[in-house]
Design a protein around this motif. Structure first.
Motif, short mmCIF file in Angstrom:
data_model
loop_
_atom_site.label_atom_id
_atom_site.label_comp_id
_atom_site.label_asym_id
_atom_site.label_seq_id
_atom_site.Cartn_x
_atom_site.Cartn_y
_atom_site.Cartn_z
N UNK A 61 -6.90 7.26 13.45
CA UNK A 61 -6.97 9.11 13.21
C UNK A 61 -6.82 9.05 11.55
N UNK A 62 -5.75 8.38 10.87
CA UNK A 62 -5.33 8.62 9.69
C UNK A 62 -6.47 8.54 8.95
N UNK A 63 -6.26 7.03 9.08
CA UNK A 63 -7.82 6.62 8.44
C UNK A 63 -8.78 7.20 8.42
N UNK A 64 -9.51 7.43 9.41
CA UNK A 64 -10.80 8.10 9.66
C UNK A 64 -10.91 9.69 8.97
N UNK A 65 -9.48 9.64 9.21
CA UNK A 65 -9.32 11.93 8.28
C UNK A 65 -9.45 11.51 7.41
N UNK A 66 -9.42 11.47 6.24
CA UNK A 66 -8.93 10.71 5.02
C UNK A 66 -9.97 9.49 4.60
N UNK A 67 -11.33 9.52 5.52
CA UNK A 67 -11.74 8.35 5.05
C UNK A 67 -12.06 7.41 4.36
N UNK A 68 -11.05 6.99 4.79
CA UNK A 68 -10.39 5.22 4.40
C UNK A 68 -9.18 5.02 4.10
N UNK A 69 -8.70 6.15 3.63
CA UNK A 69 -7.12 6.65 3.27
C UNK A 69 -6.50 6.43 1.96
N UNK A 70 -7.94 6.17 1.28
CA UNK A 70 -6.83 4.87 0.25
C UNK A 70 -6.35 5.60 -1.22
N UNK A 71 -5.88 6.23 -0.93
CA UNK A 71 -5.16 6.34 -1.94
C UNK A 71 -3.56 6.07 -1.09
N UNK A 72 -3.53 5.40 0.21
CA UNK A 72 -2.93 4.55 0.10
C UNK A 72 -2.85 2.40 -0.02
N UNK A 73 -3.94 2.74 -1.12
CA UNK A 73 -3.54 1.24 -0.93
C UNK A 73 -3.05 0.77 -2.57
N UNK A 74 -2.38 -0.52 -2.42
CA UNK A 74 -0.96 -0.29 -3.87
C UNK A 74 -2.22 -0.63 -5.11
N UNK A 75 -1.98 0.18 -5.99
CA UNK A 75 -2.67 -0.20 -7.66
C UNK A 75 -2.74 -2.08 -7.36
N UNK A 76 -1.33 -2.82 -6.97
CA UNK A 76 -1.64 -4.01 -7.33
C UNK A 76 -3.19 -4.52 -6.78
N UNK A 77 -3.91 -4.10 -5.68
CA UNK A 77 -5.32 -4.28 -5.24
C UNK A 77 -6.28 -4.97 -6.78
N UNK A 78 -5.63 -4.08 -7.24
CA UNK A 78 -6.80 -4.13 -8.45
C UNK A 78 -6.79 -4.70 -9.80
N UNK A 79 -5.24 -4.98 -9.57
CA UNK A 79 -4.92 -6.35 -10.53
C UNK A 79 -5.18 -7.85 -10.49
N UNK A 80 -5.26 -8.47 -11.82
CA UNK A 80 -5.22 -9.92 -11.81
C UNK A 80 -3.63 -10.27 -11.70
N UNK A 81 -3.77 -11.28 -11.56
CA UNK A 81 -2.27 -12.21 -11.18
C UNK A 81 -1.91 -12.18 -11.50
N UNK A 82 -2.18 -12.09 -13.22
CA UNK A 82 -1.38 -12.39 -14.71
C UNK A 82 -0.60 -11.23 -15.22
N UNK A 83 -1.13 -10.14 -14.60
CA UNK A 83 -1.38 -8.99 -14.92
C UNK A 83 0.13 -8.16 -13.72
N UNK A 84 -0.25 -8.93 -12.62
CA UNK A 84 0.95 -8.75 -11.73
C UNK A 84 2.30 -9.76 -11.99
#
Ligand SMILES: *[C@@H]1O[C@H](CO)[C@@H](O)[C@H](O)[C@H]1NC(C)=O
Ligand SMILES: *[C@@H]1O[C@H](CO)[C@@H](O)[C@H](O)[C@H]1NC(C)=O
Ligand SMILES: *[C@@H]1O[C@H](CO)[C@@H](O)[C@H](O)[C@H]1NC(C)=O
Ligand SMILES: *[C@@H]1O[C@H](CO)[C@@H](O)[C@H](O)[C@H]1NC(C)=O
Length: 530
Positions: free
Chosen positions: A455-478
């Motif tokens: 319900x939380x994900x539905x209420x917030x249209x995917x709730x992508x504010x929970x996503x870790x910034x790590x998802x958008x980083x390359x392994x060498x950046x991590x």
């Protein structure tokens, strides 16, 4: 009076009228394993019971016939029997097993996606048909393209504690210094040698297995969801993962940190209230206060998959026990007809284990089975066959809830000893019952947790504010390689400059000194000559 009627009407409406926020959810569970399906369908069932409009597409028969979802079974060829036989009886060495499993599983997942019924379904259900995709994970990251097809966020259901691929999807830390990876078989706390082994296993997972899987997923993704047809890249499809449900709870160990969108729902497949057992099973269990032994090597392995001599050993041991044995064997080829054994093709495992007269569970150690046994407080003898089963059973043994018996080295003597030890030493039952209490003690049940977070994900249209910034980083950046490189460059530059200036200064000084010495020498020479 009027008030109570109004209240009654309100209560009545609450049950009859679906919630205004009912969402259309597609559950896609292509795994050929019934134990996986048991978990994914439990999530779907929970959501349907909460009032959502849930459609499930899977490749096996519906395991919850009473679940209020629409169930579509694709009749697609799954993993071949020959493959299962090889995996159980003649497993290739570790480094060959994984590529083999990966290749078969991804190929199967591609077949499932290409199934004419599914293609037809996709043609009839366009981008606005669903509000959420619930994807059962099993080597099928390229199925994330379905989220792109329906243009909706994706929630993933995973059968175990998070492992490398799941971690990589949402930037969950691996913390290999103190979190044993799923396949290492290690326990917390880890000493130096365990940490060394865990470190190497982690390297193997992230730098050998992960890239290999990535290549396969990319190949099938490009084939099924080409960017030329307007689909996003696989990388972008991955960013559409809103949340992952992991069928794990920390009291099972290991204790580990998770990102906010990794939600633990360990035991979701366990019914909170057992269903009534089939009449014959109920009669057998109720009529055996001395105890019954429940024997099942899992939903994937039938008796006919076992080597004949191993099956004979198992039969020989359990047929001599002074207890009734309820054996989920499969549909044919029973190893013997002892009067204390009742063979069944399929048993409602959770309901059986919930019965107070079940004294021992002889299991293959599949995660689902172990958890059910722990939940119901039944001690185990584990005969693991493949995959994560050896690790699970080792875990059970180390926790003191049962005994490990090797399938490869199975003898009557070993199996009998293990069975007798667990039947006669009360510490196993006591330990598993204590664990059961701890496992059930939570702020919300697994079912409430699933409903709340979806319900939380539905209420917030995917709730992508929970996503870790790590998802958008390359392994060498991590790994901060760029930062380390930058700092190293600065340090090297500073040191080089310092060295250069010292050298330059030294040279200048030396140059001055030399001049003087030469003069001196000249003078000396001059003196000598004189
Ligand atoms: C549930 O969702 C499916 C798929 O979008 C749709 O075809 C069906 O009409 C919906 N059912 C109800 C009762 O809304
Ligand atoms: C996926 O499956 C389809 C149908 O079986 C097949 O035609 C196609 O070649 C497969 N894709 C790849 C990349 O192997
Ligand atoms: C068990 O009994 C069935 C028929 O009752 C018979 O066909 C089968 O051969 C028996 N199996 C063994 C191993 O004795
Ligand atoms: C089980 O819990 C009880 C009460 O906390 C404790 O006294 C007992 O030692 C525990 N047993 C085992 C085997 O851990």
């Amino acid at each position: 009076m009027r008030c109570s009627i109004a209240l009654l009407a309100l209560v009545f409406c609450a049950f009859v009228v679906p919630p205004a926020n009912a969402a259309r959810i597609l559950g896609f569970f292509p795994s050929p394993s019934r134990s996986h399906l048991l978990i994914h369908c439990a999530v779907a069932d929970t959501l349907a019971r909460a009032g959502h409009n849930v459609t499930v597409i899977a490749t096996k028969p519906n395991m919850y016939p009473k679940a209020p979802y629409n169930y579509i079974q694709l009749d697609t060829p799954l993993l071949p029997d020959t493959f299962m036989n090889v995996l159980v009886n003649d497993p290739p060495p570790f480094y060959k097993r994984y590529p083999m499993l990966l290749s078969e599983v991804t190929k199967m997942n591609n077949r499932t996606l290409s199934h004419p019924d599914l293609q037809e379904f996709l043609r009839n259900h366009g981008e606005d048909a669903f509000d959420l995709l619930l994807l059962g994970y099993f080597g099928n990251e390229f199925h994330l393209g379905l989220g792109a097809h329906f243009k909706c966020p994706v929630v993933i259901s995973f059968m175990m504690q998070p492992f490398f691929v799941i971690n990589e999807l949402i930037g969950n830390p691996s913390e290999h210094a103190y979190v044993p990876t799923l396949f290492s078989g290690l326990k917390q706390p880890m000493d130096f040698w365990a940490r060394l082994q865990n470190y190497l296993t982690t390297l193997f997972e992230y730098y050998y297995m992960s890239p290999m899987l990535e290549r396969a997923e990319q190949k099938y993704y490009s084939y099924n969801f080409p960017t030329s047809s307007g689909y996003p890249s696989l990388e972008e499809a991955r960013h559409n993962v809103a949340l992952i449900f992991a069928n794990h709870w920390f009291t099972q160990g290991p204790v580990r940190p998770n990102v906010p969108n990794l939600i633990e729902i360990g035991g979701i497949q366990i019914k909170q209230h057992p269903d009534p057992l089939p009449a014959d099973i109920a009669e057998l269990l109720d009529g055996s206060p001395e105890g019954v032994i429940y024997f099942s090597l899992g939903s994937n392995i039938q008796g006919k998959h076992l080597q004949a001599d191993k099956a004979r050993i198992m039969y020989s041991v359990v047929s001599k026990l002074p207890y009734k044995v309820l054996w989920q064997w499969g549909d044919s080829g029973y190893p013997g007809n002892s009067s204390n054994i009742v063979y069944k093709n399929w048993l409602p495992q959770s309901d059986v284990l919930a019965h107070p007269n079940v004294k021992l569970f002889i299991t293959h150690g599949g995660k689902g089975s172990v958890v059910e046994s722990q939940y119901h407080g039944v001690p185990m003898v584990g005969i693991p066959l493949f995959g994560d089963q050896p690790v699970n059973v080792l875990d059970v043994q180390q926790l003191g809830m049962g005994v490990y018996v090797s399938y490869a080295d199975l003898t009557e003597e070993r199996l009998r000893q293990a069975v007798e030890e667990v039947l006669h030493n009360p510490k196993y039952t006591e330990t598993v019952r204590n664990f059961s209490k701890l496992y059930r003690d939570r702020p919300m049940t697994a079912h409430q947790t699933v409903v709340w977070w979806v319900d939380y994900v539905l209420r917030h249209k995917g709730a992508f504010h929970m996503q870790s910034p790590a998802v958008y980083m390359k392994r060498w950046q991590l790994m901060s390689l760029d930062v380390l490189g930058f700092l190293l460059t600065i340090i090297i530059t500073v040191i080089s400059l310092a060295l250069a200036s010292v050298y330059w200064l030294a040279k200048r000084c030396r140059g001055g000194m030399k001049g003087k010495t030469n003069i001196k020498n000249g003078v000396t020479k001059a003196k000598k000559v004189k």
